[in-house]
Write an enzyme that holds these catalytic residues in place. Structure first.
Site, PDB file in Angstrom:
ATOM      1  N   HIS A 322       0.808  -1.212   0.000  1.00 22.45           N
ATOM      2  CA  HIS A 322       0.000   0.000   0.000  1.00 22.45           C
ATOM      3  C   HIS A 322       0.844   1.266   0.000  1.00 22.45           C
ATOM      4  O   HIS A 322       0.364   2.322  -0.433  1.00 22.45           O
ATOM      5  CB  HIS A 322      -0.947   0.010   1.206  1.00 22.45           C
ATOM      6  N   GLY A 323       2.060   1.199   0.461  1.00 22.19           N
ATOM      7  CA  GLY A 323       2.871   2.405   0.445  1.00 22.19           C
ATOM      8  C   GLY A 323       4.246   2.202   1.044  1.00 22.19           C
ATOM      9  O   GLY A 323       4.451   1.333   1.900  1.00 22.19           O
TER      10      GLY A 323
END
Length: 479
Positions: A322-323
């Site tokens: 996700h990041g």
């Protein structure tokens, strides 16, 4: 280019659909491939080459695997795809992390650990996973490699799902790449789904985004505990309607051109456990990690220790996907920890208690987790959690921001609508509407006209909101 932008709604999409339906079916894939590259390059420019390189790597890898060079093809896919992903998404994070540890250790090398900022190509996480699943499925004998780069490139670059998913597996749409049906009925279903998704994004998600940003951007010592809870509830609704709305639009656009993408959300906030939440939230990602990471690691076939290890690895990677941030990793491991607790016996207890308490447990865990997802700095995330728990007092003599400071009549109505629509109310309404249509066949035309007029009104209202407000964020752009 966002689906919820004027240039897409009134320029790109109408011209795309007009040309697509005027062309012979033989040219549909070629035009969809070219139009998708234009869509991607509109805001990304030369970075579209990264998508093409990724597609070429996995196309060649698939052909090598099918020709008997199995390991060479598999390693080409994994090394090539993941190298692009690591460079563009994680290089800055890895260098910053190494520099941070070097500074802690007092190493002189820390000053030389620098790297210019690398722009993140939009959608790279999605098309990387699609490419890897394609080659793994060929390696495991589940599908045959596509001999046409044009057809495979169309699958990878297809603009309806390329920016933010759902993660579409080649096996699911391979028959439709070769031959697909398009008709008025399927187009109408797609248009309906697109309008509903657009309304969720523009009318609800954008409203919740403005509310959440106002609270999260305020000084931590300037609002009450209740305001902190309002902020995370607003963000929870924002990310759900933002992402599920975009998925609805993607599924609708797919149907307009003859593709049937799988559902990506199933009312996750009605879950009674974290395991249930992940069956309902971002389904295409959850199932991808299950089939291509968790099961190959051994799944639950070994000892409990191995199963727990596999789960933690999956959720570590989920957070990292996700990041490029430690807060995302913490968010992933946080969910993984509760899944371990549920596997260790908590799930059986949740099944025995009153469902309301099971819902409350799952929602509380998810809401707390979203704090790490929303806030980039770990100290700030902890500070916000302390505010939610009421552990920190305001350092000012007067608390400036009570919940009512952020709540207008429009926002309150939007919150109530959002909370209701986060449950299967609309799905039940649709089933009821279909039953009414079946019983009142003689009035079907009138009732259908009323429903279509309602959808058209929803579309016009969404466009009016877009025209009146330039605030149109999209959370998953950074993933």
């Amino acid at each position: 280019m966002l689906f919820s932008s004027g240039i897409f709604l009134f320029l790109y999409l109408p011209f795309f659909l007009l040309i697509y339906y005027l062309l012979p079916k033989y040219w549909h894939n070629a035009f969809l491939f070219a139009a998708s590259l234009v869509f991607y390059a509109w805001g990304e420019g030369p970075v579209v080459l990264v998508l093409l390189v990724s597609a070429l790597i996995n196309y060649v890898a698939g052909r090598l695997i099918e020709q008997g060079k199995r390991k060479a093809g598999l390693w080409l896919s994994l090394a090539g795809s993941l190298s692009l992903l690591v460079y563009y998404k994680y290089a800055n994070f890895l260098v910053d992390t190494a520099r941070g540890f070097s500074e802690i250790a007092g190493l002189p090398v820390s000053n030389s650990l620098t790297l210019p900022y690398i722009a993140l190509p939009i959608g790279i996480s999605f098309y990387t996973f699609q490419g890897i699943s394609y080659t793994l499925d060929i390696y495991w004998g589940r599908i045959r490699a596509n001999k046409s780069f044009l057809d495979y490139g169309t699958y990878v670059a297809m603009f309806p799902h390329q920016i933010a998913g759902p993660i579409v597996r080649y096996a699911d749409i391979a028959p439709e790449l070769a031959e697909r049906s398009t008709g008025l009925e399927k187009f109408a279903v797609g248009a309906e789904r697109f309008i509903i998704g657009l309304a969720k994004k523009v009318l609800l998600a954008n409203t919740f985004a403005s509310l959440a940003d106002g609270i999260f951007n305020a000084p931590a010592d300037s609002y009450q505990t209740a305001t902190a809870w309002l902020g995370i509830i607003a963000y929870s609704l924002q990310i759900y309607f933002d992402f599920s709305g975009y998925s609805d639009m993607a599924i609708g656009l797919g149907k307009m051109v003859g593709f049937d993408f799988k559902e990506n959300f199933n009312y996750p906030y009605i879950a009674r456990s974290i395991q249930d939440f992940w069956r309902r939230w971002h389904i295409s990602l959850s199932s991808w990690f299950r089939d291509y990471v968790y099961i190959p690691l051994g799944g639950n076939r070994g000892s409990k220790t191995r199963t727990y290890r596999n789960l933690l690895i999956v959720f570590f990677v989920t957070g990292l996907w996700h990041g490029a941030s430690w807060n995302f990793i913490i968010w992933g491991l946080y969910h993984g920890l509760f899944l371990l607790l549920e596997r260790a016996g908590l799930s059986k207890r949740l099944e025995k208690i009153w469902p309301f308490f099971a819902h409350a447990y799952a929602l509380l865990v998810v809401l707390i987790g979203w704090v790490f997802f929303r806030i980039e700095s770990l100290p700030e995330a902890i500070q916000y959690l302390q505010k939610m728990a009421g552990f920190t007092a305001s350092t000012t003599s007067v608390i400036r921001y009570s919940p009512m400071h952020f709540l207008s009549a429009e926002v309150i109505v939007s919150l109530l609508i959002g909370i209701v629509l986060a449950t299967p109310v609309y799905a039940k309404f649709r089933r009821g509407w279909d039953r009414v249509l079946a019983r009142l066949a003689s009035m079907r035309l009138v009732l259908d006209s009323v429903y279509v007029a309602g959808l058209f009104g929803l579309f016009i209202l969404s466009v009016m909101y877009l025209a009146a407000d330039t605030y149109n964020p999209f959370i998953y752009f950074r993933f």
